[in-house]
Design a protein around this motif. Structure first.
Motif, PDB file in Angstrom:
ATOM      1  N   ARG A 190      38.978  47.011  34.394  1.00 21.07           N
ATOM      2  CA  ARG A 190      39.682  45.915  35.080  1.00 21.07           C
ATOM      3  C   ARG A 190      40.025  44.816  34.074  1.00 21.07           C
ATOM      4  NH1 ARG A 190      38.048  41.330  38.171  1.00 21.07           N
ATOM      5  NH2 ARG A 190      36.599  41.056  36.430  1.00 21.07           N
ATOM      6  N   PRO A 195      43.833  50.383  35.937  1.00 20.49           N
ATOM      7  CA  PRO A 195      43.172  50.857  37.155  1.00 20.49           C
ATOM      8  C   PRO A 195      42.018  51.795  36.830  1.00 20.49           C
ATOM      9  CG  PRO A 195      45.560  51.033  37.359  1.00 20.49           C
ATOM     10  CD  PRO A 195      45.273  50.724  35.922  1.00 20.49           C
ATOM     11  N   SER A 325      49.840  45.461  34.200  1.00 20.42           N
ATOM     12  CA  SER A 325      48.542  45.364  33.544  1.00 20.42           C
ATOM     13  C   SER A 325      48.073  43.921  33.472  1.00 20.42           C
ATOM     14  CB  SER A 325      48.632  45.972  32.137  1.00 20.42           C
ATOM     15  OG  SER A 325      47.399  45.886  31.468  1.00 20.42           O
ATOM     16  N   TRP A 328      46.927  42.898  36.887  1.00 23.03           N
ATOM     17  CA  TRP A 328      45.702  43.601  37.288  1.00 23.03           C
ATOM     18  C   TRP A 328      44.446  42.897  36.765  1.00 23.03           C
ATOM     19  CZ3 TRP A 328      45.787  47.512  40.728  1.00 23.03           C
ATOM     20  CH2 TRP A 328      44.607  48.237  40.919  1.00 23.03           C
ATOM     21  N   ARG A 329      44.523  42.353  35.566  1.00 24.98           N
ATOM     22  CA  ARG A 329      43.366  41.683  34.963  1.00 24.98           C
ATOM     23  C   ARG A 329      42.940  40.457  35.763  1.00 24.98           C
ATOM     24  NH1 ARG A 329      45.910  43.235  29.961  1.00 24.98           N
ATOM     25  NH2 ARG A 329      47.120  41.291  29.922  1.00 24.98           N
ATOM     26  N   LEU A 331      43.061  40.223  39.146  1.00 23.04           N
ATOM     27  CA  LEU A 331      42.646  40.551  40.504  1.00 23.04           C
ATOM     28  C   LEU A 331      41.128  40.611  40.625  1.00 23.04           C
ATOM     29  CD1 LEU A 331      45.210  43.383  41.366  1.00 23.04           C
ATOM     30  CD2 LEU A 331      45.319  40.957  41.996  1.00 23.04           C
ATOM     31  N   LEU A 333      37.445  41.998  41.286  1.00 24.16           N
ATOM     32  CA  LEU A 333      36.894  43.317  40.985  1.00 24.16           C
ATOM     33  C   LEU A 333      36.789  44.173  42.243  1.00 24.16           C
ATOM     34  CD1 LEU A 333      35.657  45.127  38.771  1.00 24.16           C
ATOM     35  CD2 LEU A 333      33.430  44.148  39.354  1.00 24.16           C
ATOM     36  N   THR A 336      40.246  45.636  42.822  1.00 25.34           N
ATOM     37  CA  THR A 336      40.659  46.650  41.837  1.00 25.34           C
ATOM     38  C   THR A 336      39.842  47.927  41.976  1.00 25.34           C
ATOM     39  OG1 THR A 336      39.191  45.703  40.145  1.00 25.34           O
ATOM     40  CG2 THR A 336      41.477  44.936  40.177  1.00 25.34           C
ATOM     41  N   ASN A 337      38.575  47.804  42.369  1.00 24.17           N
ATOM     42  CA  ASN A 337      37.762  49.008  42.580  1.00 24.17           C
ATOM     43  C   ASN A 337      38.261  49.818  43.769  1.00 24.17           C
ATOM     44  OD1 ASN A 337      36.166  48.443  40.414  1.00 24.17           O
ATOM     45  ND2 ASN A 337      34.361  47.856  41.580  1.00 24.17           N
ATOM     46  N   GLY A 340      42.263  50.753  42.528  1.00 27.88           N
ATOM     47  CA  GLY A 340      42.417  51.428  41.247  1.00 27.88           C
ATOM     48  C   GLY A 340      42.515  52.944  41.326  1.00 27.88           C
TER      49      GLY A 340
END
Length: 348
Positions: A190, A195, A325, A328-329, A331, A333, A336-337, A340
């Motif tokens: 992450r 992802p 990308s 995404w950094r 968002l 956790l 993203t989990n 992803g």
């Protein structure tokens, strides 16, 4: 007598793996269990091709179909693997497998066929493009003694490893650690803007590779898990594969101690080669591995595309992927989990 090329069936698994093991370029990633892993955990179609002559295996080509809304359809050898490409007895078998793979790509609606080989085999073929300058692999022999292994590391990096050793970090080993290893890995990817792979991938590795896979979780003296590493013991080679960690891992040099302790265990198991894996050229991991004294070897990845189509570029920073990308950094956790794995199974 000419070669016969066909789709491999489950009953071919034993013969397939025997051929891979005996081939000088064969790796665990070429094996039949990798097909099971990708099909089960990423739900990709894996049409493995086998070439035979007089009833004997003369070549194998592991393949998987990646379907992506962003990058289109590609037939890859092999998804979720650093290495792939055909293993063959001779040029005739290679040509037969190439032709069969391209026909298969066309039948499956794929616009690209990608080989992830250490050495390119189509450098002078106009139908193929060498993916030059994108990634490199880092390999080095494992020194025979603990002192020699430490001295083989350049001075500045050796000082960091000594710091890690003084911190008395604890290493928990065992397949039962796969969930915690995954959680730490998810944090790292992450933070890199990538992802995370499905959790089922780690579960599948634990199930399908009981002897070859190793799950390590690194803890501080206070019992805080700060880093993790999934590695493969592949013949006389050890391959650290999925590394993860929290931001506090750097404070205690957890990753540095983690890799050095893997070298120690690998040496105890009789391994003679440390394969530090693939990194994008000039990326953070690329520089980290060079700091260890490992020299980069450019990878011979190559791709064939349909007429008028460009090779898909899935490297971070490329086109829309670079923007995604960066987003995404930022968002959470938890989000993203959850999201992803939906995307990552099309990026392997």
């Amino acid at each position: 007598m000419s070669y016969c090329v066909r789709l491999a069936e489950p009953h071919d698994a034993e013969r397939w793996d025997a051929y891979v093991t005996a081939h000088p370029d064969g790796t665990l990633l070429h094996g039949f269990r990798w097909k099971t892993l990708v099909e089960r955990t990423a739900r990709q179609v894996c049409p493995y091709l086998i070439a035979e002559k007089k009833g004997q295996v003369a070549g194998v080509l592991p393949l998987s179909l990646r379907k992506s809304l962003l990058f289109g359809r590609s037939l890859i050898s092999t998804s979720f693997a650093v290495y792939g490409g055909p293993l063959v007895d001779d040029a005739a078998a290679a040509s037969m497998l190439d032709d069969a793979a391209w026909r298969l790509a066309e039948d499956l609606g794929a616009s690209a066929l990608e080989y992830r080989s250490l050495m390119a085999s189509h450098a002078h073929d106009p139908d193929w493009t060498l993916l030059e300058g994108q990634s490199a692999v880092f390999q080095a022999p494992i020194a025979p003694t603990a002192d020699a292994r430490l001295q083989a590391i350049p001075r500045k990096q050796r000082a960091v490893v000594r710091k890690a050793l003084k911190n008395n970090l604890k290493t928990r080993l065992g397949h039962a650690n796969w969930r915690q290893a995954y959680a730490l890995y998810a944090i790292s990817v992450r933070n890199l803007g990538t992802p995370v792979f499905p959790k089922a991938l780690f579960a599948g590795i634990a199930d399908l590779f009981p002897d070859e896979a190793e799950f390590a979780v690194i803890e501080t003296q206070a019992g805080e898990a700060v880093a993790s590493l999934v590695s493969f013991y592949d013949g006389d080679t050890v391959r650290p594969y999925y590394a993860g960690g929290t931001p506090s891992a750097r404070m205690v040099a957890a990753h540095d101690g983690m890799y050095f302790s893997l070298m120690e265990r690998a040496a105890d198991r009789g391994c003679v080669l440390f394969d530090f894996g693939r990194s994008r050229v000039d990326s953070g991991p690329y520089r980290f591995k060079r700091n260890w004294g490992f020299a980069p070897t450019p990878l011979g990845y190559e791709i064939r595309t349909a007429p008028g189509r460009k090779a898909p570029n899935v490297t971070p920073g490329a086109g829309g992927y670079g923007f995604a990308s960066a987003v995404w950094r930022r968002l959470p956790l938890l989000l993203t989990n959850r999201l992803g794995p939906v995307f990552a199974r099309h990026l392997g």
